[in-house]
Scaffold this motif. Sequence first.
Motif, PDB file in Angstrom:
ATOM      1  N   GLY A   9      24.256  12.778  -1.646  1.00  0.00           N
ATOM      2  CA  GLY A   9      23.166  13.557  -1.629  1.00  0.00           C
ATOM      3  C   GLY A   9      22.154  13.260  -2.714  1.00  0.00           C
ATOM      4  O   GLY A   9      22.609  12.350  -3.655  1.00  0.00           O
ATOM      5  N   PHE A  10      21.042  13.790  -2.720  1.00  0.00           N
ATOM      6  CA  PHE A  10      20.265  13.764  -3.862  1.00  0.00           C
ATOM      7  C   PHE A  10      20.644  14.237  -5.191  1.00  0.00           C
ATOM      8  O   PHE A  10      21.635  14.834  -5.192  1.00  0.00           O
ATOM      9  N   CYS A  13      22.134  18.145  -6.422  1.00  0.00           N
ATOM     10  CA  CYS A  13      22.295  19.111  -5.423  1.00  0.00           C
ATOM     11  C   CYS A  13      24.025  19.746  -5.523  1.00  0.00           C
ATOM     12  O   CYS A  13      24.518  20.615  -4.826  1.00  0.00           O
ATOM     13  N   THR A 147      22.898  18.928   0.671  1.00  0.00           N
ATOM     14  CA  THR A 147      21.608  19.199   0.292  1.00  0.00           C
ATOM     15  C   THR A 147      21.206  20.383  -0.227  1.00  0.00           C
ATOM     16  O   THR A 147      22.163  21.264  -0.159  1.00  0.00           O
ATOM     17  N   ASP A 149      17.465  23.275  -1.714  1.00  0.00           N
ATOM     18  CA  ASP A 149      15.966  23.110  -1.800  1.00  0.00           C
ATOM     19  C   ASP A 149      15.734  22.508  -3.009  1.00  0.00           C
ATOM     20  O   ASP A 149      16.282  22.636  -4.182  1.00  0.00           O
ATOM     21  N   ARG A 153      17.276  23.006  -6.957  1.00  0.00           N
ATOM     22  CA  ARG A 153      17.851  21.780  -7.634  1.00  0.00           C
ATOM     23  C   ARG A 153      17.140  21.782  -8.988  1.00  0.00           C
ATOM     24  O   ARG A 153      18.106  21.451 -10.000  1.00  0.00           O
ATOM     25  N   ASP A 181      14.831  10.795  -7.292  1.00  0.00           N
ATOM     26  CA  ASP A 181      15.074  10.787  -5.668  1.00  0.00           C
ATOM     27  C   ASP A 181      14.214   9.609  -4.975  1.00  0.00           C
ATOM     28  O   ASP A 181      14.878   9.275  -4.150  1.00  0.00           O
ATOM     29  N   SER A 185      16.060   6.649  -2.875  1.00  0.00           N
ATOM     30  CA  SER A 185      15.922   6.545  -1.561  1.00  0.00           C
ATOM     31  C   SER A 185      15.308   5.186  -1.081  1.00  0.00           C
ATOM     32  O   SER A 185      15.457   4.916   0.230  1.00  0.00           O
ATOM     33  N   LYS A 194      21.701   9.313   4.633  1.00  0.00           N
ATOM     34  CA  LYS A 194      22.984  10.070   5.300  1.00  0.00           C
ATOM     35  C   LYS A 194      23.648   9.203   6.288  1.00  0.00           C
ATOM     36  O   LYS A 194      22.937   8.779   7.007  1.00  0.00           O
ATOM     37  N   GLU A 200      26.181  17.432   7.172  1.00  0.00           N
ATOM     38  CA  GLU A 200      25.258  17.978   6.333  1.00  0.00           C
ATOM     39  C   GLU A 200      25.548  19.243   5.869  1.00  0.00           C
ATOM     40  O   GLU A 200      26.202  20.305   6.502  1.00  0.00           O
ATOM     41  N   ASP A 202      23.955  22.269   3.424  1.00  0.00           N
ATOM     42  CA  ASP A 202      23.061  22.703   2.720  1.00  0.00           C
ATOM     43  C   ASP A 202      23.223  23.938   2.013  1.00  0.00           C
ATOM     44  O   ASP A 202      23.819  24.926   2.496  1.00  0.00           O
ATOM     45  N   SER A 204      21.760  25.394  -0.507  1.00  0.00           N
ATOM     46  CA  SER A 204      20.558  26.504  -1.286  1.00  0.00           C
ATOM     47  C   SER A 204      21.131  27.879  -1.301  1.00  0.00           C
ATOM     48  O   SER A 204      20.937  28.556  -2.433  1.00  0.00           O
TER      49      SER A 204
END
Length: 227
Positions: A9-10, A13, A147, A149, A153, A181, A185, A194, A200, A202, A204
Amino acid sequence: MAIIITIDGFSSCGKSTLARQLAQELNYVFIDSGAMYRAITLYFLRNHVDWNQTPKVNKALAEINLHFEYNSASAQSEIYLNDENVEALIRDMLVSEHVSEVAAIKEVREFAVHQQQKMGEKKGMVMDGRDIGTTVFPTAELKIFVTADPSVRVERRFKELIGRNPNLTIEEVKTNLEMRDYIDSNREFSPLRKAADAIELDNSNLTREEQLQIAISWAKERLSISE
Ligand code: DC
């Protein structure tokens, strides 16, 4: 039978937190692959290695020895650069500013990926990073892509760093995350992607405990299949 779990992931995260907790829960080895790129960057910075020159990069890589050792006090594997524990030093902002650039170098990636694959030969491992499910362990039994938001992060990273660096601003953290990022990427060699078969997650609006429980349920499902 033991499996391999990849968590990609980024930046910021919560991948490493999840990977560490999941490994603890399953009694697996946890490896933070980003720590390896950070330790290499630290070596390059300390030794003024011009990483735009391939022969200099190759010479420096030949001088680098990385290994992880479990520290029972911190309950995690910590990274050693030529027998020096650099776990804290590699989190410095200076390293963070250059690590994506260094991690984009083909020779650096080959060096790190080879070691990561060797570490996973016996399975029973959770490894987090950017290309673990795509390049390092493309046949891993469970692949998670985390992931969150961007604003969540930035806030998390800021809270993590402000204790050690009281002059840090939220703007600096945001710029650094966006830059990493982007480079991660868009680089040529195994960019952050991915994997097609990754799930996935998320987080957040999830607590650490909630995301851990979700990951545990996925791991148990994969473990029952591979028995
Ligand atoms: O996870 P981290 O933020 O500590 O990672 C530091 C940098 O290393 C990140 O900007 C990208 C790079 N990295 C990578 O290219 N591939 C990995 N498997 C892990 C990290």
